[in-house]
Design an enzyme around this catalytic site. Sequence first.
Site, PDB file in Angstrom:
ATOM      1  N   VAL A   1      50.650  79.163  88.780  1.00 48.56           N
ATOM      2  CA  VAL A   1      49.485  79.587  87.991  1.00 48.56           C
ATOM      3  C   VAL A   1      49.036  80.999  88.396  1.00 48.56           C
ATOM      4  O   VAL A   1      48.854  81.881  87.567  1.00 48.56           O
ATOM      5  CB  VAL A   1      48.317  78.590  88.188  1.00 48.56           C
ATOM      6  CG1 VAL A   1      47.077  79.081  87.468  1.00 48.56           C
ATOM      7  CG2 VAL A   1      48.714  77.213  87.682  1.00 48.56           C
TER       8      VAL A   1
ATOM      9  N   LYS B   1      38.807  77.868 105.552  1.00 48.16           N
ATOM     10  CA  LYS B   1      38.082  79.075 105.138  1.00 48.16           C
ATOM     11  C   LYS B   1      37.023  79.455 106.171  1.00 48.16           C
ATOM     12  O   LYS B   1      36.783  80.640 106.421  1.00 48.16           O
ATOM     13  CB  LYS B   1      37.468  78.849 103.759  1.00 48.16           C
ATOM     14  CG  LYS B   1      38.545  78.724 102.670  1.00 48.16           C
ATOM     15  CD  LYS B   1      37.995  78.113 101.397  1.00 48.16           C
ATOM     16  CE  LYS B   1      39.064  78.063 100.301  1.00 48.16           C
ATOM     17  NZ  LYS B   1      38.612  77.266  99.131  1.00 48.16           N
TER      18      LYS B   1
ATOM     19  N   CYS C   1      55.681  81.702  91.627  1.00 52.66           N
ATOM     20  CA  CYS C   1      55.340  82.118  90.263  1.00 52.66           C
ATOM     21  C   CYS C   1      54.702  80.947  89.521  1.00 52.66           C
ATOM     22  O   CYS C   1      55.100  80.578  88.426  1.00 52.66           O
ATOM     23  CB  CYS C   1      56.575  82.640  89.528  1.00 52.66           C
ATOM     24  SG  CYS C   1      56.148  83.657  88.098  1.00 52.66           S
TER      25      CYS C   1
END
Lengths: 430, 430
Positions: free
Chosen positions: A12, A204, A10
């Site tokens: 940003v 990525k 919990c």
Amino acid sequence: MALKVALLGCGVVGSEVVRLINDQSSELAARVGTSLEIGGIAVRRLGRARGTGVDPALFTTDAMGLVTRPDIDLVVEVIGGIEPARSLILAAIKSGKSVVTANKALLAEDGATIHAAARDAGVDVYYEASVAGAIPLLRPLRDSLAGDRVHRVLGIVNGTTNYILDRMDSRGAGFAESLEEAQSLGYAEADPTADVEGFDAAAKAAILARLAFHTRVTAADVHREGITEVSAADIASAKAMGCVVKLLAICQRSADGTSVGVRVHPVMLPRRHPLATVNEAYNAVFVEAESAGRLMFYGAGAGGAPTASAVLGDLVAVARNRLAGTHVAEGAHDTGLPVHPMGETVTRYHVALDVADRPGVLARVADVFAGHGVSIRNVRQEGFGDDAQLVLVSHRAPDAALARTVEDLRGLDMVRAVASVMRVESFGQD
Amino acid sequence: MALKVALLGCGVVGSEVVRLINDQSSELAARVGTSLEIGGIAVRRLGRARGTGVDPALFTTDAMGLVTRPDIDLVVEVIGGIEPARSLILAAIKSGKSVVTANKALLAEDGATIHAAARDAGVDVYYEASVAGAIPLLRPLRDSLAGDRVHRVLGIVNGTTNYILDRMDSRGAGFAESLEEAQSLGYAEADPTADVEGFDAAAKAAILARLAFHTRVTAADVHREGITEVSAADIASAKAMGCVVKLLAICQRSADGTSVGVRVHPVMLPRRHPLATVNEAYNAVFVEAESAGRLMFYGAGAGGAPTASAVLGDLVAVARNRLAGTHVAEGAHDTGLPVHPMGETVTRYHVALDVADRPGVLARVADVFAGHGVSIRNVRQEGFGDDAQLVLVSHRAPDAALARTVEDLRGLDMVRAVASVMRVESFGQD
């Protein structure tokens, strides 16, 4: 009957996800077909629960207990890192929950395990937020291009390095100075290693390559070079060629289609390439496919709200699937295409050499290129006498041959220094 | 068991769809979970069946018989136009087939009827190819941004007009000359009305607005102005402001969120806007959403292969849904947001006036703006004496007030001519 969502983390992004689920509850219910309800929020310390405007009773430090609770339908993981995220996600999957995650590190390292577990359990794992933040990219790659054949993916997938390179380009500043500015503005972390050394982009790249080519690629398979060695001279040399320097994640099918190359490194890119106009901390991914041709997806690559937007989009999709009793069996059909080593990847080099301005220099330099079977595409000389610089761009050749060419050039006595070496990507016919 | 596909139309797109289904059959089967088989192809004349390499027995002129055949599972419609496409699609839906279509005209005019029929029958209607060809755009808008709130959509959705405006910008050529060049290169049709008058873009704007705002919008609701009035003077005036002229489809939520505006007209756009770099016949759609921030989708807007790629992506999706026994109930949750008239849309104007260079001119011109409650953002004078030009950019105001301001300016005796009037869109803070 409402679908119950467990949230892991919990910070940003997590608190923004909570806010959106609460603020847009009726819109979400309309799009899903039933309401979404937060069933619990796992945090490391309960003190963090305060000030979120959320019922404190929802917070727990027992993440494992939360993800295996029978009344939970969907799990959103935004804690990041390999462990405990992997154990929690696998436990959630085994308990029959569908999972939405933004965890690029985990998916890049062990995506195959996660997807296999999801197929066995008949649940979804969606992860749009893991690459290029808010940009709807992974699902289009997976779904909309499902009937197409992807040749190449070029991505600006790290906002920090794009910001730094953009500053170096627009101000002529050096790397260290631009990094400091990025840090002072919050675009770079105090320890910028993951960004500037290309680790973040490599994770990525692995995820993009797996989706584009339907084969197993992990972060360890990705050839990785960061931007710490990019100099003001490189940027100036790129400018002189009508290029801009970008850190790209490149996933490419080999010419014969039997293997794929996956790499992250700085690239000189023509200014008229659509990726060249992606400035500041924005991200963009450029896709070349057989039928679709050229596509580009552009947007915010990071930030709480953009990332939460991507998580919410996934949450709506897995919730719909859950109601319909269906799921996407990702990774079920593996093409088994191997990843070839960087040396076998076909690239093109830009080389700027500080040379003595005297007869025979170009002939000796050309000899070195020829000795490695590398053709020279164009060459120009700048300056005179002791300031002479020879700028060469090669034709395409295996990267190993190009790297050996540069090594040999360093050894020539008439070459005072190799001022700039960088790979060049083309746009269209050039 | 294979899924059987009926194809309506076998022109440029249709024959490419046939080729892809045949050439990529094993890859498609892997992604769908079962094989796709062409069950029949409806054509107007059987003579067209020759030379496609397809079993001639598959061709029929009885389209209605084909779409209602019990063994057909999925229908691909690529004939275009309102009729007979609408009757065929509705018959297919009522017979329980899912439909993939590229028909922008039909969806813009009567999308609500089509989607309602699909919901009643529990089947899918997918139409990615209808807007911006190969660009995966509609499904991201529908799915990935499902948890977000879209504020504005700006689209270059017509390749012909973008090509013409790009030529006018790069060569300083006029509209007529650039249109001729586009026609000779096949970018514009012999009768270019649908493109240059903005009809094609208006249909796409209606589809985008419906998806972005979940409300009923038809092509008739779209304010439409084409590019035939765009002059070399407009392009030059845009250049002087650091802008480029683009024909944009703009779908925008009103400031108070209670209505939407949908329009197609030429716009002056800052050169640093990502849409400004979309050249030649490429398309791109720029989305501004509450959480996701700025997104852009770029790619080929037309052409047989790109359009077929989008059709195939949809075909895989509806085939998967069919196997899973699910479908997307599009349009089930209508926000009912009304479309406000163009006059109430808040815009910003650029006006260039040929004036007599004498004291008091600016005061009189400023009076006219003030009389309609329009503030002037900046003004500059160019030239002297009889060549003087006053260039003004307004602040935002209702379009009707701006239009009336221009009408009154035309009536001033010191204004010799209104050299250029065009709306201006901003990027970021400007």
